[in-house]
Design a protein around this motif. Structure first.
Motif, PDB file in Angstrom:
ATOM      1  N   HIS A 194     -31.502 -33.240 -57.075  1.00  0.00           N
ATOM      2  CA  HIS A 194     -32.774 -33.864 -57.419  1.00  0.00           C
ATOM      3  C   HIS A 194     -33.971 -32.949 -57.160  1.00  0.00           C
ATOM      4  CE1 HIS A 194     -33.605 -34.508 -53.139  1.00  0.00           C
ATOM      5  NE2 HIS A 194     -32.419 -35.089 -53.014  1.00  0.00           N
ATOM      6  N   THR A 195     -35.127 -33.379 -57.655  1.00  0.00           N
ATOM      7  CA  THR A 195     -36.358 -32.636 -57.450  1.00  0.00           C
ATOM      8  C   THR A 195     -36.730 -32.611 -55.971  1.00  0.00           C
ATOM      9  OG1 THR A 195     -38.660 -32.439 -58.186  1.00  0.00           O
ATOM     10  CG2 THR A 195     -37.845 -34.662 -57.765  1.00  0.00           C
ATOM     11  N   HIS A 196     -37.486 -31.586 -55.558  1.00  0.00           N
ATOM     12  CA  HIS A 196     -37.837 -31.371 -54.154  1.00  0.00           C
ATOM     13  C   HIS A 196     -36.577 -31.467 -53.294  1.00  0.00           C
ATOM     14  CE1 HIS A 196     -41.867 -31.725 -55.640  1.00  0.00           C
ATOM     15  NE2 HIS A 196     -41.763 -33.025 -55.878  1.00  0.00           N
ATOM     16  N   PRO A 197     -35.611 -30.600 -53.513  1.00  0.00           N
ATOM     17  CA  PRO A 197     -34.304 -30.747 -52.857  1.00  0.00           C
ATOM     18  C   PRO A 197     -34.408 -30.704 -51.336  1.00  0.00           C
ATOM     19  CG  PRO A 197     -34.534 -28.583 -53.880  1.00  0.00           C
ATOM     20  CD  PRO A 197     -35.670 -29.399 -54.362  1.00  0.00           C
ATOM     21  N   ASP A 198     -33.768 -31.671 -50.702  1.00  0.00           N
ATOM     22  CA  ASP A 198     -33.703 -31.723 -49.248  1.00  0.00           C
ATOM     23  C   ASP A 198     -32.371 -31.139 -48.787  1.00  0.00           C
ATOM     24  OD1 ASP A 198     -31.913 -33.667 -50.008  1.00  0.00           O
ATOM     25  OD2 ASP A 198     -33.000 -35.333 -49.104  1.00  0.00           O
ATOM     26  N   GLY A 199     -32.108 -31.228 -47.491  1.00  0.00           N
ATOM     27  CA  GLY A 199     -30.887 -30.634 -46.961  1.00  0.00           C
ATOM     28  C   GLY A 199     -29.631 -31.265 -47.506  1.00  0.00           C
ATOM     29  N   ASP A 200     -29.662 -32.573 -47.742  1.00  0.00           N
ATOM     30  CA  ASP A 200     -28.474 -33.254 -48.267  1.00  0.00           C
ATOM     31  C   ASP A 200     -28.173 -32.805 -49.687  1.00  0.00           C
ATOM     32  OD1 ASP A 200     -26.309 -34.990 -48.278  1.00  0.00           O
ATOM     33  OD2 ASP A 200     -27.498 -36.723 -48.847  1.00  0.00           O
ATOM     34  N   ALA A 201     -29.194 -32.726 -50.527  1.00  0.00           N
ATOM     35  CA  ALA A 201     -28.981 -32.281 -51.909  1.00  0.00           C
ATOM     36  C   ALA A 201     -28.450 -30.850 -51.935  1.00  0.00           C
ATOM     37  CB  ALA A 201     -30.283 -32.378 -52.697  1.00  0.00           C
ATOM     38  N   LEU A 202     -29.027 -29.986 -51.116  1.00  0.00           N
ATOM     39  CA  LEU A 202     -28.590 -28.582 -51.085  1.00  0.00           C
ATOM     40  C   LEU A 202     -27.186 -28.451 -50.503  1.00  0.00           C
ATOM     41  CD1 LEU A 202     -31.919 -26.973 -49.830  1.00  0.00           C
ATOM     42  CD2 LEU A 202     -30.961 -26.790 -52.129  1.00  0.00           C
ATOM     43  N   GLY A 203     -26.912 -29.206 -49.432  1.00  0.00           N
ATOM     44  CA  GLY A 203     -25.593 -29.115 -48.816  1.00  0.00           C
ATOM     45  C   GLY A 203     -24.497 -29.646 -49.717  1.00  0.00           C
ATOM     46  N   ALA A 204     -24.727 -30.800 -50.344  1.00  0.00           N
ATOM     47  CA  ALA A 204     -23.705 -31.399 -51.197  1.00  0.00           C
ATOM     48  C   ALA A 204     -23.437 -30.558 -52.437  1.00  0.00           C
ATOM     49  CB  ALA A 204     -24.120 -32.815 -51.590  1.00  0.00           C
ATOM     50  N   THR A 205     -24.502 -30.083 -53.093  1.00  0.00           N
ATOM     51  CA  THR A 205     -24.291 -29.282 -54.308  1.00  0.00           C
ATOM     52  C   THR A 205     -23.630 -27.952 -53.980  1.00  0.00           C
ATOM     53  OG1 THR A 205     -26.580 -28.466 -54.123  1.00  0.00           O
ATOM     54  CG2 THR A 205     -26.188 -30.310 -55.626  1.00  0.00           C
ATOM     55  N   THR A 206     -24.045 -27.333 -52.878  1.00  0.00           N
ATOM     56  CA  THR A 206     -23.428 -26.060 -52.488  1.00  0.00           C
ATOM     57  C   THR A 206     -21.948 -26.246 -52.200  1.00  0.00           C
ATOM     58  OG1 THR A 206     -25.480 -25.116 -51.616  1.00  0.00           O
ATOM     59  CG2 THR A 206     -23.417 -24.246 -50.729  1.00  0.00           C
ATOM     60  N   ALA A 207     -21.607 -27.301 -51.452  1.00  0.00           N
ATOM     61  CA  ALA A 207     -20.197 -27.553 -51.133  1.00  0.00           C
ATOM     62  C   ALA A 207     -19.387 -27.834 -52.387  1.00  0.00           C
ATOM     63  CB  ALA A 207     -20.094 -28.719 -50.156  1.00  0.00           C
ATOM     64  N   MET A 208     -19.941 -28.615 -53.291  1.00  0.00           N
ATOM     65  CA  MET A 208     -19.232 -28.906 -54.538  1.00  0.00           C
ATOM     66  C   MET A 208     -18.994 -27.634 -55.342  1.00  0.00           C
ATOM     67  SD  MET A 208     -17.744 -30.920 -56.662  1.00  0.00           S
ATOM     68  CE  MET A 208     -18.147 -32.623 -56.275  1.00  0.00           C
ATOM     69  N   ALA A 209     -20.023 -26.809 -55.451  1.00  0.00           N
ATOM     70  CA  ALA A 209     -19.875 -25.566 -56.214  1.00  0.00           C
ATOM     71  C   ALA A 209     -18.845 -24.643 -55.574  1.00  0.00           C
ATOM     72  CB  ALA A 209     -21.226 -24.871 -56.330  1.00  0.00           C
ATOM     73  N   LEU A 210     -18.871 -24.534 -54.252  1.00  0.00           N
ATOM     74  CA  LEU A 210     -17.886 -23.695 -53.558  1.00  0.00           C
ATOM     75  C   LEU A 210     -16.469 -24.196 -53.811  1.00  0.00           C
ATOM     76  CD1 LEU A 210     -19.695 -23.093 -50.141  1.00  0.00           C
ATOM     77  CD2 LEU A 210     -19.094 -21.346 -51.841  1.00  0.00           C
ATOM     78  N   HIS A 211     -16.288 -25.505 -53.814  1.00  0.00           N
ATOM     79  CA  HIS A 211     -14.967 -26.072 -54.099  1.00  0.00           C
ATOM     80  C   HIS A 211     -14.528 -25.727 -55.521  1.00  0.00           C
ATOM     81  CE1 HIS A 211     -11.643 -28.860 -54.542  1.00  0.00           C
ATOM     82  NE2 HIS A 211     -12.258 -29.398 -55.584  1.00  0.00           N
ATOM     83  N   LEU A 212     -15.416 -25.919 -56.484  1.00  0.00           N
ATOM     84  CA  LEU A 212     -15.064 -25.653 -57.881  1.00  0.00           C
ATOM     85  C   LEU A 212     -14.748 -24.176 -58.096  1.00  0.00           C
ATOM     86  CD1 LEU A 212     -17.751 -27.904 -59.569  1.00  0.00           C
ATOM     87  CD2 LEU A 212     -15.302 -28.340 -59.494  1.00  0.00           C
ATOM     88  N   LEU A 213     -15.535 -23.303 -57.494  1.00  0.00           N
ATOM     89  CA  LEU A 213     -15.282 -21.871 -57.627  1.00  0.00           C
ATOM     90  C   LEU A 213     -13.949 -21.486 -56.994  1.00  0.00           C
ATOM     91  CD1 LEU A 213     -18.898 -20.645 -56.839  1.00  0.00           C
ATOM     92  CD2 LEU A 213     -17.720 -20.369 -59.033  1.00  0.00           C
ATOM     93  N   SER A 214     -13.595 -22.160 -55.896  1.00  0.00           N
ATOM     94  CA  SER A 214     -12.352 -21.831 -55.202  1.00  0.00           C
ATOM     95  C   SER A 214     -11.120 -22.229 -55.998  1.00  0.00           C
ATOM     96  CB  SER A 214     -12.320 -22.515 -53.830  1.00  0.00           C
ATOM     97  OG  SER A 214     -12.091 -23.913 -53.959  1.00  0.00           O
ATOM     98  N   ILE A 215     -11.269 -23.181 -56.928  1.00  0.00           N
ATOM     99  CA  ILE A 215     -10.110 -23.604 -57.729  1.00  0.00           C
ATOM    100  C   ILE A 215     -10.153 -22.986 -59.130  1.00  0.00           C
ATOM    101  CG2 ILE A 215      -9.792 -25.736 -56.439  1.00  0.00           C
ATOM    102  CD1 ILE A 215     -11.126 -27.252 -58.743  1.00  0.00           C
ATOM    103  N   GLY A 216     -10.996 -21.982 -59.299  1.00  0.00           N
ATOM    104  CA  GLY A 216     -10.982 -21.213 -60.544  1.00  0.00           C
ATOM    105  C   GLY A 216     -11.999 -21.606 -61.588  1.00  0.00           C
ATOM    106  N   LYS A 217     -12.905 -22.517 -61.271  1.00  0.00           N
ATOM    107  CA  LYS A 217     -13.951 -22.903 -62.226  1.00  0.00           C
ATOM    108  C   LYS A 217     -15.117 -21.924 -62.098  1.00  0.00           C
ATOM    109  CE  LYS A 217     -11.596 -26.127 -63.925  1.00  0.00           C
ATOM    110  NZ  LYS A 217     -11.114 -26.022 -65.334  1.00  0.00           N
TER     111      LYS A 217
END
Length: 340
Positions: A27-50
């Motif tokens: 979301h706009t004006h990203p807080d720690g939760d938005a940054l933490g959740a999106t970063t974790a999701m992206a790391l997971h996807l990258l780790s499985i080859g996406k």
């Protein structure tokens, strides 16, 4: 977790497996939760080859939260790289929105997200999710944060998570609960315990979250408590960060974080409001003690919403009030009307 169904997990796995380009959106004006959740999701996807995965945001985060960003994740901020952000989004065949209950929380990205032909997944913990806009939704308000929700989703894939994913999720959950001060459930402590056991250094994260600000922030906090705090007999409190005050203290994005919570340490205060002036509106943060609804106040007076004791909204200049000078009167009337 009873809010995570096996059919939903299987559907999510299938959507991910069939996707070539994944846009993980916050979301706009990203807080720690938005940054933490999106970063974790992206790391997971990258780790499985996406490999065509990126985190997309309408605007950039404050300096104090940039430690959450991973060097292994591509980030696109629309306020910095509009063309690249929009091009990536147009080519995405899977969109995952985290820590927002609807696309309208993404402001400038909303039209592109709504028009996208890609499959859409929601992972959120706010009230009133726009489920009809998504092909799959993981949504419950009975959890501390989007980061915790994602933790339990990812734990269905593995008994433990890699430390970088765990660090991002711990940071997101910690900031959204104000270090376990609000919106905490038994599952939240389980998450923290499991992450620490897996190698996440919580003490190091706390140093980065709470003890890494500029001197300007400390002086601003003192000034606002001494000169800017207004207490009402009704049990309300408010502070207004005018543009003049922001300029005087060279205030940067994220540096007023936590200020709205301070008045709640006063016994008589039940509701605390912080207004931050922008060009055409005030950004409104609301916190309350148990038994008084910040969410209802936000809905009734500030075009907003959120959680029962932690919510936000906006006060529009020229629409709700004629000029910025009328903000004091509007807020006092809202508090006195709501708390009577």
């Amino acid at each position: 977790m009873d809010f995570i169904h096996q059919e939903s997990i299987l559907s999510f796995k299938e959507l991910v497996q069939n996707a070539a380009r994944v846009a993980v959106v916050g979301h706009t004006h990203p807080d720690g939760d938005a940054l933490g959740a999106t970063t974790a999701m992206a790391l997971h996807l990258l780790s499985i080859g996406k490999k065509e995965t990126a985190c997309l945001f309408p605007d950039s985060p404050g300096e104090n939260l940039q430690f959450i960003l991973s060097p292994d994740v591509p980030y696109l901020f629309h306020d910095r790289e509009a063309e690249k952000t929009e091009a990536f989004l147009r080519g995405a065949d899977l969109i995952i929105l985290l820590d927002a209950n609807a696309f309208n929380r993404t402001e400038d990205l909303e039209p592109l997200l709504e028009a996208s032909a890609g499959k859409k997944v929601l992972m959120d913990h706010h009230l009133n999710p726009d489920r009809d806009a998504f092909d799959l939704a993981f949504s419950t308000p009975d959890i501390s944060s989007a980061s915790e929700l994602l933790y339990w989703v990812l734990r269905t894939f593995s008994d433990s998570l890699p430390v970088p994913i765990g660090e991002a999720l711990m940071a997101g959950m910690t900031t959204d609960t104000n270090n376990f001060a609000n919106s905490v459930y038994p599952s939240t402590f389980r998450m923290a315990s499991e992450l620490m056991a897996s190698g996440v250094d919580r003490d190091a994260l706390l140093q980065k979250i709470y003890n890494n600000y500029r001197e300007n922030r400390v002086r601003l906090m003192g000034y606002m408590q001494n000169e800017g705090l207004r207490l009402l007999p009704s049990g309300g409190a408010y502070m207004i960060l005018t543009r003049e005050i922001q300029q005087r203290f060279d205030l940067r994005e994220g540096e007023s974080e936590g200020l709205v919570n301070i008045p709640l340490t006063i016994g008589q205060v039940r509701l605390s409001i912080l207004l931050k002036e922008t060009e055409d509106h005030f950004r409104v943060s609301i916190r309350s003690k148990k038994g008084t609804s910040a969410q209802e106040l936000a809905r009734r007076f500030f075009h907003g919403g959120g959680h029962e004791n932690a919510s936000g909204g906006k006060l529009f200049i020229g629409r709700d009030i004629a000029s910025a000078r009328e903000a004091d009167g509007y807020v006092e009337n809202a508090l006195n009307t709501f708390l009577k």
